[in-house]
Motif scaffolding. Structure first.
Motif: not given
Lengths: 308, 308
Positions: A90-93, A113, A116, A118-121, A124, A127-128, A143, A149
């Motif tokens: 879920l988190r980028t880090d 993949a 998500s 929170t639905p992502l734009t 987002e 950048q991920h 993926y 997802t």
């Protein structure tokens, strides 16, 4: 052939009920994949192993168990087949850490993949991927799996992502309401700027058609447990032999029916139980198949084994 | 009134960029909620605090941070308002641990969403709730939010779940293609066997209509940051005063527009930044709003503050 080409086999990852990976059982599955093909007639074997894919239950495993699974698998495989590792979270880090863990443990490539809550734009997700590509030199496969997802990639986003240096491939779902030839042509056109960018499909029952249409890769659930049979189907399709594909595909039909009804993961756990490779079940809340449905899996395996 | 009734306020959970909860900033948000209402005219305040809801980013926090957040919040609130805690996670055993953690840290009730990766069946979700209900006596609210969990509850499943002893309420999304009155009547009918089973809604822009129609609860994102204004809207709606609801709702309109465009969480982070309550951003990959969009949030807050 480059990393993300041909038949990529995605096994389940057997665990105990607390989510600890069982190395011995994982080795049994990997051994089947490593030993399928190559034969004396010059046929090559499975082209890559996809560890910790959706079927491999990556989303349900802790970081420590994911790291253990990759290290054990890389050690067992010993370079005989390239190893692709799912690093979604879920988190980028978190994903950045998982990418480094996988690299350090011996992965040859990464599968990412956009998991998500929170639905992502689109911004987002872009950048991920950029942030994850920034922490390792390993080639990354996008993926694309909206069924898990809940993110849908636009063609424009795939185009922009394909231009990031280490992003080398995309794993697509079977197209809905569009012929796979048209879908593939559209993807080729939009990723044409990246030399050797590989386009492949998952959704086993439509992937032979994908390879016949010229796709680079079949990301295969069935290949994770029945690699010999999946190889036969893949090679016929890669060779453009429609008639043989149709013949071989008949033996897979009962299994495809079950995949569509229960999802590949539940069916592959049942099949691995039936083959006495592991007693493991999927991670709760995902339930194992009922005895009656397991019986249908047993029959589907019998049909598949009639393929010679 | 019982736990899951009236206005339930769901604040963000401020963290640093590594996902560590900032207690002081969380207290600032909780203090606004605790202090909103009650007044000298006999009005009561916010009816409950919903910690670690979707807006509170529960899905992005580690178990340790979730535990810390609940303990800090319970300590700060000191019983002045009931505390409901979101305990959703992918694995059943994980959720069981989170339920016990929340209970031990001082939660009064639990909010459980069927978070999924592998799409879940109705049988799986039923067993999941049953297993979680088995580890604690705290009342549980079913968190029905297909936009984030990607699971859709049937009326029959809600009926069966409502018959589990400690399952006391459901938090519904705004109905699509159905009047909220009809949706509520349908839910009441299907959960009629459970005395006092509470039916409430989330999706802030439609919740006053829900209360007007007789719903028990407004699970409110805006209430987490603007509790006084949300209380005014809630009390008018609970009193059946349609004209006042329409008047008050006008002051919320710019915010509702932003909620629909960006989701409540991104907007509430921007608003909390503007109010200098925290510098925190959402968890990457979720991005903060752009400066231009933050300016729109600033104007929406200004409009809301004109409500007297």
């Amino acid at each position: 052939m480059s990393l993300f080409h041909g038949l990529s086999a995605f096994p389940i990852t057997p665990t105990d009920k607390d989510g600890r990976v069982n190395g011995d059982e994982l080795f049994l599955l990997l051994d089947r994949i490593v030993k399928a093909g190559p034969d004396s007639r010059g046929n090559t074997g499975v082209n890559s192993i996809g560890l910790l894919g959706s079927t491999g239950g990556y989303a349900y495993l802790t970081r420590a168990e994911r790291q253990r699974a990759v290290a054990m698998a890389a050690d067992f495989i010993g370079g005989r087949i390239p190893l692709i590792v799912g690093i979604g979270a879920l988190r980028t880090d978190e994903v950045q850490e998982l990418a480094k863990d996988a690299r350090d443990a011996g992965a040859d490539g990464l599968l990412l993949a956009p998991v998500s809550y929170t639905p992502l734009t689109e911004a987002e997700v872009y950048q991920h991927f950029l942030a994850v590509a920034g922490v390792t030199d390993l080639p990354i496969c996008i993926y694309n799996n909206p069924g898990t997802t809940h993110f849908t990639f636009s063609l424009d986003l795939l185009k922009r992502l394909s231009q990031i240096d280490s992003i080398a491939a995309v794993k697509m779902p079977l197209p809905q309401g569009q012929e796979i030839e048209d879908n593939l042509a559209q993807l080729r056109q939009n990723t044409a700027d990246k030399d050797g960018f590989a386009v492949g499909y998952s959704g086993d029952w439509g992937c032979a058609a994908g390879l016949l249409a010229g796709a680079d890769t079949w990301y295969s659930v069935v290949g994770g447990l029945f690699p010999s049979q999946a190889l036969k189907l893949a090679r016929a399709a890669q060779g453009g032999d429609t008639q043989t594909v149709q013949h071989i595909d008949q033996f897979f039909q009962p299994l495809w029916t079950l995949f569509k009804e229960f999802g590949g993961m539940r069916v592959m756990y049942a099949a691995a139980n039936i083959l006495s490779l592991t007693d493991a079940s999927p991670h709760l809340p995902v339930l194992p198949l009922s005895p009656a449905d397991k019986e249908r899996v047993r029959k589907a395996i019998k049909t598949l084994n009639e393929l010679s």
